[in-house]
Enzyme design. Structure first.
Site, PDB file in Angstrom:
ATOM      1  N   HIS A  97       0.858  -1.175   0.000  1.00 20.95           N
ATOM      2  CA  HIS A  97       0.000   0.000   0.000  1.00 20.95           C
ATOM      3  C   HIS A  97       0.898   1.230   0.000  1.00 20.95           C
ATOM      4  CE1 HIS A  97      -2.884   2.958   1.599  1.00 20.95           C
ATOM      5  NE2 HIS A  97      -3.851   2.110   1.307  1.00 20.95           N
TER       6      HIS A  97
ATOM      7  N   ASP B 235       2.899  -4.163   8.137  1.00 22.52           N
ATOM      8  CA  ASP B 235       1.598  -3.516   7.962  1.00 22.52           C
ATOM      9  C   ASP B 235       0.521  -4.577   8.166  1.00 22.52           C
ATOM     10  OD1 ASP B 235      -0.788  -2.471   7.020  1.00 22.52           O
ATOM     11  OD2 ASP B 235      -0.013  -1.887   5.053  1.00 22.52           O
TER      12      ASP B 235
ATOM     13  N   GLN C 189      -4.710  -5.370   6.999  1.00 26.33           N
ATOM     14  CA  GLN C 189      -5.631  -6.353   6.439  1.00 26.33           C
ATOM     15  C   GLN C 189      -5.521  -7.711   7.123  1.00 26.33           C
ATOM     16  OE1 GLN C 189      -7.928  -5.391   4.469  1.00 26.33           O
ATOM     17  NE2 GLN C 189      -7.106  -3.375   3.959  1.00 26.33           N
TER      18      GLN C 189
ATOM     19  N   LYS D 129     -10.903  -0.701  10.450  1.00 28.41           N
ATOM     20  CA  LYS D 129     -11.040  -1.883   9.607  1.00 28.41           C
ATOM     21  C   LYS D 129     -11.441  -3.116  10.420  1.00 28.41           C
ATOM     22  CE  LYS D 129      -7.507  -0.204   6.359  1.00 28.41           C
ATOM     23  NZ  LYS D 129      -8.346   0.147   5.217  1.00 28.41           N
TER      24      LYS D 129
ATOM     25  N   CYS E  54      -4.612   2.275  -3.792  1.00 33.54           N
ATOM     26  CA  CYS E  54      -3.382   2.817  -3.192  1.00 33.54           C
ATOM     27  C   CYS E  54      -2.238   1.814  -3.324  1.00 33.54           C
ATOM     28  CB  CYS E  54      -3.606   3.181  -1.730  1.00 33.54           C
ATOM     29  SG  CYS E  54      -4.827   4.473  -1.473  1.00 33.54           S
TER      30      CYS E  54
END
Length: 405
Positions: free
Chosen positions: A121, A198, A201, A224, A364
């Site tokens: 991302h 990261d 997700q 999220k 992104c």
């Protein structure tokens, strides 16, 4: 009974009618919806206990502080952190990555290298570019294979004695690829590189055991994972956090201040200047309690089944291309696809006419789009309230679009 049978009634927004149709919300990777318990917890805080934290000895101040710090304890338990001081509240994943990149950037020297991946991302690319700028530092990237997985041979070729940082996604926001976090972190540690993961997700969808991953830093967002916007988490291994200098100054992050210098507060508060997102921390607590009650293993299995279903039914429609690892491979709760003859934005607009919300564009992740040879995709993404019927409705709508071309 599937998980959505248990959860759907807890999300007020899912009762909406959009363009004459029941809302089919398939954009949870961009931002999930909130259960009633999260909405009510934040409302209750504002109605009964709002005050600034860590500063007042009156009743409201002490109540607000207790609620804010209870959120830290809840996060510690949710991710399996060894110490509560390792949990830093941020504004979100992007903010956490910028914080770490700016702090680590101060330690980089000419000739050093930052290693990313082609599936990142922009939030895990641009901060590292900024950290490298004007320092004589090179940003390099691990390629992606044809089936959407990380090229581990390429990783071994790129990793070396000059690698100072390895930053990568736990789960790709476009391909749904699970990256082998523990393996990558172990290899990076052997060359002395700091690892930054990261988890935007991953944290909402998978059971987490931070200690087993072996990384130095891990970041994710509340919004999220059924919680409010405006708050996220930076987890840092205690020794790694202690080695960082703060990059933002102000109240709360100091012990003492003179005109010409200051001394920093203890962890984690040295990285939390100013008035923090107190109500949002209360909402995050409620969101984590909701997920823990469901059980993250159950959440993960529900969403894996939805991803498998989506790959299979969409892949069977002529003219639709599905990106990422195949259905038989474990992958995250996102499925990206394209429809021959239609721009992704047109796909999303036409689906919206049927009450179906999907994301469209480059997500992104423009370097990944260039690798795939496309400008963008449509993306369906899932959460605890997504049903197999939602996926079937999407497939029927896409099938109808193809017959109209």
């Amino acid at each position: 009974m599937t998980l959505d049978d248990t959860t759907r009634g807890d999300f007020p927004i899912l009762a909406r009618i959009v363009n004459g149709h029941r809302l089919v919300y398939l954009d949870s990777a961009a931002s999930s919806q909130r259960p009633r318990t999260v909405i009510e917890a934040m409302s209750q805080y504002y109605a009964t206990s709002h005050a600034n934290v860590h500063r007042s000895i009156h009743t409201l101040g002490e109540e607000a502080t207790a609620l804010y710090e209870a959120a830290r304890d809840r996060v510690q338990r949710f991710i399996g952190a060894a110490r509560r001081e390792e949990v830093v509240f941020t504004r979100g994943t992007t903010d956490g990555l910028n914080l770490v990149a700016a702090a680590l950037g101060r330690t980089l020297r000419p000739g050093d290298e930052i290693l990313l991946t082609d599936m990142e991302h922009h939030s895990n690319i641009v901060p590292w570019q900024m950290a490298a700028r004007d320092r004589g530092v090179t940003v390099r990237s691990i390629p992606v294979t044809a089936d959407g997985r990380l090229d581990l041979d390429g990783f071994e070729r790129l990793l070396g004695p000059r690698t100072r940082v390895l930053a990568f996604a736990h789960v790709s926001n476009v391909l749904g690829t699970f990256n082998p976090v523990a393996h990558l972190c172990d290899r990076a540690r052997r060359v002395g590189a700091v690892t930054v993961v990261d988890g935007a997700q991953a944290a909402p969808h998978l059971p987490l055991d931070i200690s087993a991953l072996g990384c130095d830093f891990y970041v994710f967002s509340s919004h999220k994972m059924l919680g409010p916007t405006g708050i996220g988490v930076l987890w840092g291994r205690h020794q790694a956090l202690e080695a960082l200098e703060p990059t933002r100054g102000g109240g709360e992050m100091i012990k003492e201040v003179w005109i010409d210098h200051a001394t920093w507060n203890d962890l984690p508060w040295r990285f939390e200047p100013g008035t923090p997102p107190i109500a949002e921390a209360v909402g995050l607590t409620a969101a984590l309690e909701y997920l823990e009650k469901l059980g993250m293993e159950r959440v993960a299995e529900h969403e894996r089944a939805l991803a498998r279903q989506a790959i299979e039914v969409l892949g069977a429609i002529p003219g639709i291309t599905v990106y990422g690892p195949p259905a038989g491979v474990d992958r995250g709760a996102v499925v990206s696809f394209s429809v021959d003859g239609l721009h992704p934005h047109d796909v999303a607009a036409l689906l919206d006419q049927e009450g179906i919300a999907v994301r469209a564009g480059h997500h992104c992740a423009q370097p990944l789009m260039r690798t795939l040879g496309i400008t963008g995709t449509a993306r369906a993404s899932f959460s605890v309230y997504t049903s197999p019927e939602d996926v079937s409705i999407l497939a029927r709508a896409l099938g109808a679009l193809r017959t109209q071309l």
